[in-house]
Structure formats: structure tokens, C-alpha cells
Scaffold this active site. Structure first.
Site, PDB file in Angstrom:
ATOM      1  CB  SER A 115       3.905  -4.778   1.621  1.00  0.00           C
ATOM      2  OG  SER A 115       3.069  -4.052   2.479  1.00  0.00           O
ATOM      3  CG  ASP A 175      -0.981  -4.597   3.627  1.00  0.00           C
ATOM      4  OD1 ASP A 175      -1.348  -4.968   4.776  1.00  0.00           O
ATOM      5  OD2 ASP A 175       0.175  -4.214   3.398  1.00  0.00           O
ATOM      6  CG  ASP A 198       2.650  -7.127   4.817  1.00  0.00           C
ATOM      7  OD1 ASP A 198       1.788  -6.318   4.407  1.00  0.00           O
ATOM      8  OD2 ASP A 198       3.804  -6.788   5.111  1.00  0.00           O
ATOM      9  CG  ASP A 249       2.679  -3.246   6.244  1.00  0.00           C
ATOM     10  OD1 ASP A 249       1.776  -3.540   5.447  1.00  0.00           O
ATOM     11  OD2 ASP A 249       3.821  -2.925   5.881  1.00  0.00           O
TER      12      ASP A 249
END
Lengths: 448, 448, 448, 448
Positions: free
Chosen positions: A80, A220, A222, A224
């Protein structure tokens, strides 16, 4: 995370699925993601499970893909918003909901005991070509959001992550004029650290200002997490963004429950109160855990800092979808993006920490907990994740031990700057004296 | 072979390559090959090595690919001609030569000691899209072989293996009329066992006969083995095929060395003698080991049953190339395929075995070895791989212990059928009595 | 079919779809298919339509794919069972039904008038990665058919076409022992002509016999045609296969309508009568045209020689599905495959033709039509596609002009061999004399 | 460019290649590129030529790919730096050199006369999977350039084009700290117009300044053009960049010829003079045309505004390579990027135009040409592409008619700002009066 662990995890997942069914596998762009994805894939096939290799995709697209193909589960290789040297996995249910603690425990026990069921050579899984999840996902958002009523100029900062070919394009298709920054994919995160915190978005903020853009969107690594920059190039407080979505979704879908983590602002109550919402708190990182079949109809939003789950869209944190909804809302008004946050109290906040050895954490927390609850004007005390005391004036203090580092973290929000100062001073002295008494040693308080 | 072993092997290979460079990875169609290939790939990337994933390809194409892209090594996941439940790997040098024992030992020691060098997160390998190796390989053969002078009708039996989209097509392009059998890929080998032995090619032989084809070509599952069926539907003896290639390559490239394994017929001497060839023997499965830079210029052919290495083409066993060369030769004559083998003595052979517990094998072999060398008329004795005695009349007996099963294997070839009978009887009684005396137990001789 | 035509067709399709939506494009293995598929793809994108490139797939999988992704239409580049130098396209509705004449006419008119609507540069279509249609399709059949109750040995002849990696594998997964022939893909059809007619399946028939297989399955080049070989290696009459499916589907889904083309046997009445079916006739190649929303519920089967549409499965001719259903039925009995056809009368048939210049065809047909209807014992006369007279004893004669060649075609079926001879003689003399009188010339009757 | 033209071009190319051999095809991200690439691909296959589909790649990578696979030619679908609604093709020889006028004429004549040679169905081309050209190309640059001696902070503006996954990554790998802007691929060029002119790089310049970067690199949409921004955020004059490369390559490879187009500055002489270079002029867009086998050894650089060909690297304009070489040079110094350009005279320039109907252009040019050459202090006159007069003091005027628009273009460079003003005034009055006299009409001079 080692390859051996990735192999074990895949075997644990196969065992949990009774060596049958289908799993969608994806990863982010980290330099260690390709090897881990390949190993997970090998482990699943060897465990008798068919695999849809989604390749490199944003985390919300992976979750969407699990639901889209009717798979039994999903595995996303990503750390993440963490530094590029980290890596890990997130597991998803057949509905695209991240695994809840009970499910994670089953996997962990299979791994701990190495109790994997094997399959014979003729029952290995097969690899299935993945459909174009990114396109399907984008089409679905476009159908849902429609096109904007007015042209907006948007700066998009992709953190050199997996949203590079999704958020900028989808905003363009909605009708925005998009200028992208840090939009070439590179798992080393050369442009800025992957976490969309205010410190990391100074450049993006300047960029919004100098381009006179209507707003800025930052992710960020990724996809999410969502951070928002206003028309003046100011970072919008995370909790204010959450409150905006609470208001929006309560207005759209009627009164209902708002699930948020222990560390978010009290401002969400103010919004909820006026929109028919009832706020409930969970442990940090677990707001999705309440989304079982019974509860989900009554829930309007699950949220924690930067992460937004709208159950009418999907059971996963989705910053691409959230960005589109925010832009859509802005398109329906005539004012600047800051006007969307009107009516949401901007009580000042501070987050900081003190170093504390792991072995003393529990004693310190016990001591601090005892002291905090004795403060005057306390309205409510929560102890399910650290200790948070809420005062009658909507000010609050949260003290938590860090799960991964030798730190005690403190979060304060005050009704006024002065009140905040008071809370910081009070909580600091409580924590430092507790650490001191635990160690009989000189602790240098370090603020972050 | 387990996934854990595949991971270790990949790590051993990475360590051997100093965590740098490029490896081409491929596999056959076995049901367990996809998982192992994925795991090998993950292990290599994690070991800092770039990977070219060649996907599912014939073994000779994998070896060719290593050389074509200038990679540092190759790994092929395959169990060649073995049953579908087996699997394993073959490793290749940068020249496409299978690893020699010294190289294999290095890998084995890394694995045994788990002495793998790790790399930091920012030095992981990257996955590189593979070029179209099958097409490149086919083009190169076509350029080398040219088109046939006459139309030939060929039955091709692909053993449901990786040659399905190569051998039939390439023979078509050379000008053959191709009828394929067992040419849909299926790692369960539904049509026949993967080994191209006479027993497994009864159907293909019938097919050649009933279609009045000019010849039949059969492969194992991964394309490194070639069996030939003549115009009458008769299986051509492996050793006769080898002798044909010895004669062909000596004629083409001038006098030189013929390297063959311990278990092949003496007929290759007859051919070599008249063509300027000098025959040398190696252990079974190791004919490629002599192909170092110094030796290779003087070597015309390395061969063992079903496997043919022509060093002017490549340093790997290549049954697709060999099939094309055979067909080319046939196209240049007017006679039937059987006429290509004229002048090669067809001394009768037999291969069989006796069961023997692993712990007795060495005693048995010592005993048998002693007895065999005492026979009369012995011209030469070889003891580098089992024991083989060559008689003055070109008859011979070879006795070897099996490396993987509880068996002592016997190979006999006689100048005449009667001589063969004698040798079988003699060797059987020597071996059974040695087993008996080793065990003082009743051994039921089983012939295969 | 030229590339220019392919481009025009794609533009016509785009125009018909109002320059919006999605089209699935596929092709067979013909040597001219790749260029035409690329050109169609270019034309669609340029016409503003999104394209899912399914690559090389069987025709039924293409039709299935259109329905599976909810596309607006499908285009399959194939000439089905015709010689390798031919090529063409089949268009499909969003439900996977082949275009009906009305839809084809719209396309043709757009092409004839070159009335294509263009789109601006910013509204071009995008190419979308196709999901794994072959896998999805196979999974769906496997779920529907289940596994066999007994092991069956099946020879599958794929005509070197697109079913090579579908029919043999799916039959294996159902539990059959599969031996494939002509199963390597090659658009030159090296093994046999693509049409699965008795003449072209002599080898496959021999193969079934010599392998003592339970049955043989043969396809054309693109998988919409099914031929069956019985346990004795005998070709099962097409019309008998159709009658089998009529009986099967009437039994499964209750009484209903059977749609069949003008040229199939009367034996289907016999079957229908006893199973609650009502037979209706259509022009050749147009049995799918009745499958509109109103009709489809009452229809149990649309069929013409080698082609079977089961509306509960899909609205396309599907020989892979049909093969699986036949094998499933056989698995439920204990008898040989020939026992499945018990009770279906095997009245003898003959198909032949006379050459006739295009300009005389209509006069000849008028004359023949007049004469035929005057025959005695005529029960019924159909004139919607050539002329067919049905006699009271279930014998019949059909005379049709060929649409693509200079031929008048005659189809006869007699209650007995003697009756057939009579019909052949009668129809031949009628047609030859009509041709003669049309041309006042000496026509050499040629029989095929 | 229409699809019909794309088809014709592909057929012309096939004809030129005698319906044999291999062509590499690529495109940029323009919205019309996918359809044109597909159609070109279809046309080549149908013309009997094998196709390597390189997909979406930078133009220099396409040219590199042609050489890398030993193809016979290359076709790149791109309109380079032009607006998103434009499109076109560039053709490349087997060496990766853009087609010279003679080669283009052959293609044009085939198209004009529609003299395409067809091939029979069995000689169609086949599509070949492309190797990973981007990776191969990047590896080669990295081997050639090595790693930087010091860390540099670089802003890279990719114009939302095909360099997005190449230039930023390769500069990172060389050791730069890279911040990318406009690096998500989008053929609509949302961030800025694709031409890397000063006007279009205002944002990038600000960005370099506010980030205190060491330099900025900007491309056009397909990566054959390079613009440089200095450490103060100032756009470096194109001609100065060319002079830098002239000096660099003369120093590296010894004295030789510098080929440059008619419209570049005289400053290149200054540099060449002191480095052993001899400057030669060609028509605009044709500097590559001299690169035949005889000439290439003596040539050190071919260049025109933004485009750099280093023959020791490749025969194509390559802005990615050039960016790496510039960064490498900077890494070897201790000074700022502006110090690389020291010693290159920065004589002031101006480019502008006047509108002029197509039919008058030739008369106007004749008139202006006559007048210009009569000016005093003229040292040299060139008339091979418009008319350029070079004065003794290195000042010059170039007047050219636009090939695609109704414009007469003027380029002036003066030794001093005052001299420039003089030249602008002189040339403007010459051109406007020539236009007036040609039309006897009131022409409103428009400056660009």
C-alpha cells in the site's frame, strides 16, 4: 515478506478453499511484487486452485475483479502506502471485501501449523487469461458518474503507482482537464514517498497553486488512498474528506450507519447528526469487518484516514471511485472545491509519538489509560484500540501503541487551538511520565 | 519435484549467476508444469536475475532461445518422456548446452547447504517479454533445410506434447503432406505414454501403414526424442536412426568424433568406420558433457537412444531438427525411407531387467562384473557406467543398476538371433544368481 | 473476400451500431484470416466501436463470447467448412444469434451505397483485452454435462481447425479416453478437407475401427459442424444425428417445434411424431432466423446438416456442445453408440448435381418445378427454397439451384433402395431434359 | 490519413518488398493510431509480409526494433509532435533509417497507380510476437552510458506520450532523481500540446524552478524530439542543444561532417570550426537522407530542431538516447547544465509567418528570393529549400513556404538584438509587399 511465506500463504488459501475454485491475483509496481506474485500464483496452482492473473492493477481494481468474474477469493501483493522496500498481501473474499480478522486467523493457523492439503498431479489448477479489469472498472464508473456539467482543471499525483493509467484517464473522460505528476509507474517511488500525507504532497500543492487548478487528487502506491488539495493548493484534512463523503452518501442513500476507525475526528458526528447518520467506531484498519450480509444494508460508509468504502459501489476501499465522486460533486456546484467542505468543523489536530521499548508498552498503556479516564469533562471512553477519551466539547485524546515500531502514538483534536495545546501538553506529560516510571530511565520525547 | 524445491533451485541458480544476468524459463504441458514454472520464475526474480518467460515450448526451442537472446542460462520444467505424474527440470548453459555434472553439483550443493545469496529489494530481477522463439526456430530450420525435392506423406505423432504446433507445421512448410495424431496438447498424455518406444507407437505404425504414408515421426512429450516409422509401418530401431545420423553428419562435415552413450549398438562403429568417424562412449544421459570449446570442433554427433545433437546446429538434443534432416535426406532420394538405413547392420537386441533391492545392487554389480569380464571372446570391457563387455563378433552385454528403481537392467545385442539368445541366457543366469547369492532369497525374474 | 471489403463491412457494422458499443471479433486458422481480422478490427475502431479481439477461436465460442461479455455484436472471420482458399465473415447479434437476412441486408446496403457514418478523432473505439472465452465456455459445458458414468474411447478429428484445443480436452475432462487426429492447427487443412462429409472421413472411420473406439467425432474447420462415426467405424447419416438431437431435446424440454432446413430427411418427422414435436422447414442456412424472442420458447431445436442449435444452450450452431451431449447420452446407456439411433428410419439418400449455366437456371427450375408437382402420390410441395415434393410414402425429391456454382442440385430419399433408384432416375431425366430444352445443347450430366 | 490509405500504404510496402520478408509495425498513443496500426498490419499480412507488431512504442524504439530483429522495414503510425487529431506514418529501412525521398516516391507511385502485387492465399504473412524492444533498447543505452558520477534531479515532461515508461525509468536507472510530469499516456495530449516548444513548456519550466531541479527534459508525443530546460527553469534554445551535440560527438569520434537542416542557427559553425567539424545543409526533415553506406562513416551528427541522429548509435532521431547522453555529460562536470552550453553563441532569433494563399506562394517566393539575394553584406545564398541568405556577420534570413498551410514562414537570426530587429523589419516588408503585389489586395500580416 519472503517468497517462502508467499508460497505458504498461497497453500493456506488453497487449503481454505478446499483445493478448488478460482482466485484472482494482482500486484502493485514494487520491485519485489513480481517475484511474490509469481510465487503466489505457483502456490495456488499447485494447491489445485485456478488462477486469474490480473497482473499489475490498483488494489480497488483487484477487488472489483474478484467480484466481476465471480471468483472465490483475491490476493493482492502490495504494501500500500509503505516504503518501497516493504511488501505484503491483502486477501479478499468473493465479494471483494478484505479478509476480516477471523478469516486471517484461519490462514495464519494453516501457515503456522503447515497444515496444507495437497492435491494429486491431475488436479492442479489452471491459469486463466484475465479479462480487461481496468477497462471494465472504468466503464462502470463512467456509467455511474456520468459526465461533468462544467470543465474542471485537476492535478493528479499518482505516486508513481498503479493508478497511473486509470485515475488521470477516467477524470479526462468525465470531462476534466488533467495534468498528471509522478504518473510514470516506478516501484521505487522516485517522485515522493507513497503515503499521501501533507508532507509528501508539498510539490503537488505548489503545482495546483501555480497552475491555478480547481483541485488536486493524490493517491498512494496502490490506489486505495485519496488525498485532496483545494483550489488554493492547501491540503484538505483527511477527516474533513471523510466527513464530506459521510454527508454525500447519507444524502444519497438515506439515514444509516457510518463506520469509522478509532482515530478519526469528531467532526464526522457533526455531519452525521445533521444528515441522519449514526457513527460507529472500530479498530484501525478494520472498518470493512462489519460488512456482513446482515449489516451492509444499513451502512452508508466505512472510512478511515484516506480510505473510503461506499457499500453501494463495492466493499473495498476505493480512492479512484472516491476521486470521481468528489469531482462529480464539484461539477454540480459553481463554487470552488473548498465550498464542498463548508459546514464541516475544522478543529485543529496533532499526531505525534514517544519512543517506548516494546516490553514496556503494555504497562505504559495501562497507566496512561487509568490517568486519562480520570480527567474532567470526559464524556466517553473507548478502549477497544488503545484508549480514547472524548470530552464534552468534542475535543479528544487517543493514545495507542504502535503495532510495528517501538512507539506510543498520541492523537489530539481540540475545539480551539488553545484547547489543543492543553491536550497535547496533558497527554505528553501523562505518557512521558508513564514511560519514565516504567523504565526509570531518561526518555527523550520525539515528536513526529 | 515440489514447489519448495523449485524455489530452492531457482535461488541456487541465481546464486550461481552472482544474482545478475538473464535466464530463459520454459515448460512442457504437464499438469504440474505451470505451478513449477511460476515458482521458478518467482525464485529467479527474487534472486536478482532477469527472466524471459518462454512459456510452454519444446525443450529444443528453450535451449535455442537461451542462445538466441544471449541469456546466461535456461531452465526447462519437464519430465521429458516420463509418466504425466512426474516432473523435473533441465538446466542449460548460455550456449544451450544441458548442464554437465560439474554444474549440476554446484547447484545441488547450494541447495543442500541452503547457501543462497540474497539481494536487496532494489535489485530484484525484472520479467522480460519473450520473443517468438518458436517462429525464430522454425525460420532457422527452414533456411537450413530448404524445401523438399519431392512430396512426402508423413504421419506425425506428437504424444500430445509441446511439438504439436512445431513439427507438423514445419514439415508442411518443407513440402510434406502431414497427417497428425495425438497432436492436441494435453499434459495427461491421453493418446499414448510419452515415451516413443515401439510398444507405445503401435497405433502410429498402423496408421502409417493404412494411410500408405512415406514415413512416420514420433516424439516424446517435450520434443527432444525422435522415433521413426518406415514406409511399411515398422518401427525403426533407435540405434539404426543414430547410425544414420552419424553417417549423414560425417559425410557433411568430414571425419570426426561420434559421442554415444554406453547403451547403444555396435552398429554405429560399422557406419563410423566407413565414414571416417571415431566412436567414443560416455555414461548414459551425458553425451553432451564433452561439448566444451576445445572438443566441439572435432565432434560430429552426440547421441543416445532417441536423442541427437548435431553441434553445427546446436548443443542440445533436438528431435524436431533431426526429423527435418531425415525428411530432407529422404527427399533427395527416390527410394523409400527404409533405403536410408541400408548398410546399417540390424543385429537383434533385447533389453530387460530383474528386480533387486537397492541395498544389494552394488554387491550384485560387483559380482556380475567379475563374471562377465571372464567370458571368452571378450574384446573390450567398459566399467564407467555399469559393465559392458564387447565380444569380438560385435555382440555385447551391458548390465546396469537403475538409478531410480529397484532394478538391474540388462542390454544384449547379438550378431545373430541365436547369438542373442545365448547372451540373454548367460546374462540372466549371471544376474539372477548374483541376486540370489546376495539375498539368499527367491527372486522372481521379471522381464520387460 | 478482400481486405477492402473487410474494411467496408466493419464500417457498415459500426454505422449500424450508431458508432457506439462493443463488438467481439474472432477468426479461424485460415491463412487469410489474420489479415482480415486485423482489418475488420481496424475498421471497427475507426468507426467508433470498442473491440474485444477474441483471437483464433471456434465459431461457437465466438458467439458464446458475444453473449458472455454483453457485447452489441460479433464478427467471425471464417469460411467454415469450405476450401482453405475461401474466406468470409459471419455476423452475430448481441445474443450470439447469427444475423438474419434482414440484418444482413442492412449491412449490404450500407456497403453498396458506401453510406458509412464517420466519427471524429476523439471518438475512436478502443481495443479491449478479451477474457479467456475458451475456458469460460468449457467450464459452462462441464457444469451442464457433468461427468460420464462410464469410460468411453473417442477418436476426435479436428480437421486441423479451431477445435483442436477444445473438443479433445473437454471430452477428456468429461471422462473420455481421447485419441486425436488432425489436431494440430493449420489453416491449409493438410489432413483432410474441412467439410466433415463421409468422403473426407474415411481415415477417421478406419481409425475408429482399428482402435476399437466407442465412437468418432469430427468437426469442420471452425467447429460449427458435427459428424459422428459409430463403433463399427461407419459414418452416421447427418439426418440421423439431427433426429437423435430432436428426440433428445424434446424429451428434455417437452413438446415443441423443430426447425429444420429444406434439405433434411423426412425421418425427423417420425421422431418428432413420437416425441411431441412439430417439424417446420426453412430455407437452407436460415434455421436460426426464427429465433426471435417470441418464438424461442416454443422451439426445441434448429438444425440443418451437421449443425445443431439447442436454444436452451445458445442461439448458435454448436458442434462442441453437441458432441458433449451425444457423449453424455452414450455414457448413460450400456449399448454402443449405434443404439442411440435406434428407431430412426435409415431411408437411403442420394445427393448429386447437373451442370447448368447461370443464365438458364431460372428457366430450368421453373420447368422442373412444374413437372415435379405433377407427379403422382405427391403429398406436399414446398417452393420456398428450390422445389421439394414429398410423397405419401415419406420419399421425397428436392431440386435447388446452387447459389455459388453453375449447378442444379438434386436430393432424393426413398422409402426403399428401389424407390430411391426410381426417384433418381425420374429427377435426373426431368432436370437434364429441362437443361437441354433451355439450351438446345448437349449437356453431359455429371454426378457428384 | 484514412484507413483506406493505411491499407494502400501497407500494400505498397508489401509490393516494394516483393511480398516477402518482415516488417516491424508500431504506433504512438493517438486515438486514431490503434485503428491505423491494425489496418496497416492487415494490409501487410495480406501482402505476404510477416509482421512483428511492436504495439505502442516510442518512434526511436520502433527504429531500433527494425534493426534489432533484422526486419526488412518498419512502419510507425504517428503524427509526431502535431495536434492529436492528425495522424500519419513514418517508414524505416532495414537499418532503422527513415525512408529517403527516393523510397517515399516509390511507395507513392505504387499507391497512385494502385499497382499492388497480390499473393495467393497460401502465401499470406504471419504475425510474429514482438520481443521486448523497450527493455532491449533500455539495456543497450544503460550499457553505453553507464551510471552517473553524481546524483541529478531531473524533471521529465513526457507530453502524455510513448516515452512515459522509458525516459523517466532509464534516467532513474542512470542514477537521477526523477520527477515526471504529463507522464500518464493519453493520446489526447491533455497536459500540453505535443510539440516541445517554449510556449508549451512554461509549466515544465516553472516546475524545474520551483523544485530546484538540475535540469528538465521534455519530449514530443512519440519521443523523437528533445527539449532541454536549464537549472534556472529557462528553455534552452534548440539550436544551442544541437551545437552541444555537435561538439560532443566531434570530440568523441573525431573530426567529421555535421549535417543540419536549412533552418538551424549559424552557431553550429562556431562550434564545428573549433572541433574539426564541417557543416552541411539539407532540406528540412531530410537530414537522415545522406546516411548511405558510403557517407555514414564521415558523418558525426545529423540534426534539425529538437531531433538528433548520432550515427554511432543508430540512424534514427532519438531523443531518449540524446537525453541520456546530455545527462551523462552533465554528470561528468561539476557545474550546472547551463555550463554545458558555454562557448555556444546565443544570437537572438525569431520565427514568424504571413498568411498567403497557396496559388500565390510560388510568385511570392520568386520575388522575395530575388530581393533577398540583392541585399548587401550577403556572404552566401541557399535555394534548395526556400531561400536563405547568410550575411558576413553570421546573421541570416530564411524564407520558406509552408507545405501544409497557407503561410510564408520567416526565420531570422541576428548577431545582436538590434541586428535581429533590422532583419525582421527587412524580411517582413519584402514578404508583405511581395504578397501584396501578387494579389493587389490588403494582406494583414499575422505574426506567430
Amino acid at each position: 515478506m519472503t517468497e517462502r511465506f508467499a508460497l505458504d500463504l498461497a497453500r493456506a488459501m488453497s487449503t481454505m478453499l478446499a483445493n478448488d475454485g478460482q482466485v484472482v491475483v494482482g500486484s502493485d509496481y514494487r520491485t519485489t511484487s513480481a517475484e511474490l506474485r509469481a510465487t503466489v500464483l505457483g502456490g495456488l496452482l499447485g494447491g489445485g486452485v485456478d488462477v486469474v492473473d490480473a497482473g499489475i492493477v490498483p488494489t480497488p481494481v483487484l477487488a472489483f475483479g474478484v467480484r466481476a468474474v465471480g471468483a472465490n477469493a483475491g490476493i493482492m501483493v502490495t504494501a500500500s502506502h509503505n516504503p518501497p522496500e516493504d511488501n505484503g498481501v491483502k486477501c479478499y473474499s468473493h465479494e471483494g471485501r478484505e479478509y476480516i480478522p477471523e478469516e486471517e486467523q484461519i490462514l495464519e493457523q494453516f501457515i503456522a501449523w503447515r497444515k496444507f492439503t495437497d492435491v494429486t498431479w491431475d488436479r492442479m489448477g489452471t491459469q486463466i487469461v484475465a479479462p480487461d479489469f481496468v477497462d471494465e472498472y472504468a466503464q462502470l464508473i463512467l456509467r455511474r458518474v456520468g459526465s461533468l456539467r462544467r470543465k474542471l482543471k485537476v492535478v493528479v499525483d499518482c505516486a508513481n503507482g498503479t493508478t497511473y493509467n486509470l485515475t488521470p484517464l477516467i477524470l479526462s473522460k468525465l470531462g476534466c482537464e488533467v495534468i498528471s505528476v509522478n504518473a510514470h509507474p516506478d516501484g521505487r517511488f522516485p517522485g515522493r514517498p507513497a503515503e499521501p500525507s501533507p508532507e509528501n504532497l508539498v510539490t503537488a500543492c505548489n503545482f495546483v497553486r501555480s497552475l491555478k487548478a480547481d483541485l488536486g487528487i493524490a493517491h498512494d502506491g496502490d490506489g486505495d488512498r485519496l488525498a485532496v488539495i483545494d483550489e488554493k493548493g492547501r491540503y484538505v484534512n483527511n477527516d474533513t474528506v471523510l466527513a464530506f463523503f459521510a454527508r454525500l452518501l447519507l444524502a444519497e442513500n438515506g439515514p444509516g450507519r457510518i463506520i469509522t476507525s478509532v482515530d478519526t475526528s469528531s467532526r464526522i458526528y457533526v455531519v452525521a447528526r445533521s444528515s441522519g447518520g449514526k457513527v460507529e467506531r472500530t479498530r484501525l484498519g478494520k472498518t470493512h469487518a462489519v460488512l456482513d450480509e446482515e449489516n451492509r444494508k444499513s451502512i452508508r460508509l466505512c472510512c478511515e484516514p484516506w480510505k473510503i468504502i461506499d457499500p453501494t459501489w463495492g466493499f473495498w476501499g476505493d480512492a479512484v471511485y472516491a476521486a470521481c465522486r468528489l469531482v462529480q460533486s464539484l461539477g454540480q456546484t459553481k463554487g470552488p472545491v473548498s465550498s464542498l467542505f463548508r459546514g464541516i468543523p475544522e478543529n485543529p489536530q496533532k499526531r505525534f509519538f514517544f519512543r517506548c521499548p516494546d516490553e514496556s508498552k503494555d504497562i505504559v498503556m495501562a497507566k496512561v489509560s487509568q490517568e486519562l479516564t480520570r480527567q474532567k469533562d470526559v464524556n466517553e471512553v473507548w478502549t477497544f484500540d488503545g484508549v480514547r477519551v472524548n470530552f464534552h466539547d468534542e475535543s479528544w485524546i487517543l493514545v495507542r501503541k504502535s503495532g510495528t515500531e517501538g512507539k506510543i502514538r498520541i492523537y489530539c483534536e481540540g475545539r480551539t487551538p488553545r484547547r489543543l495545546k492543553q491536550l497535547i501538553s496533558k497527554s505528553s506529560s501523562l505518557v512521558t511520565s508513564a514511560i519514565k516510571s516504567a523504565h526509570k530511565s531518561n526518555v527523550r520525547p520525539t515528536q513526529n
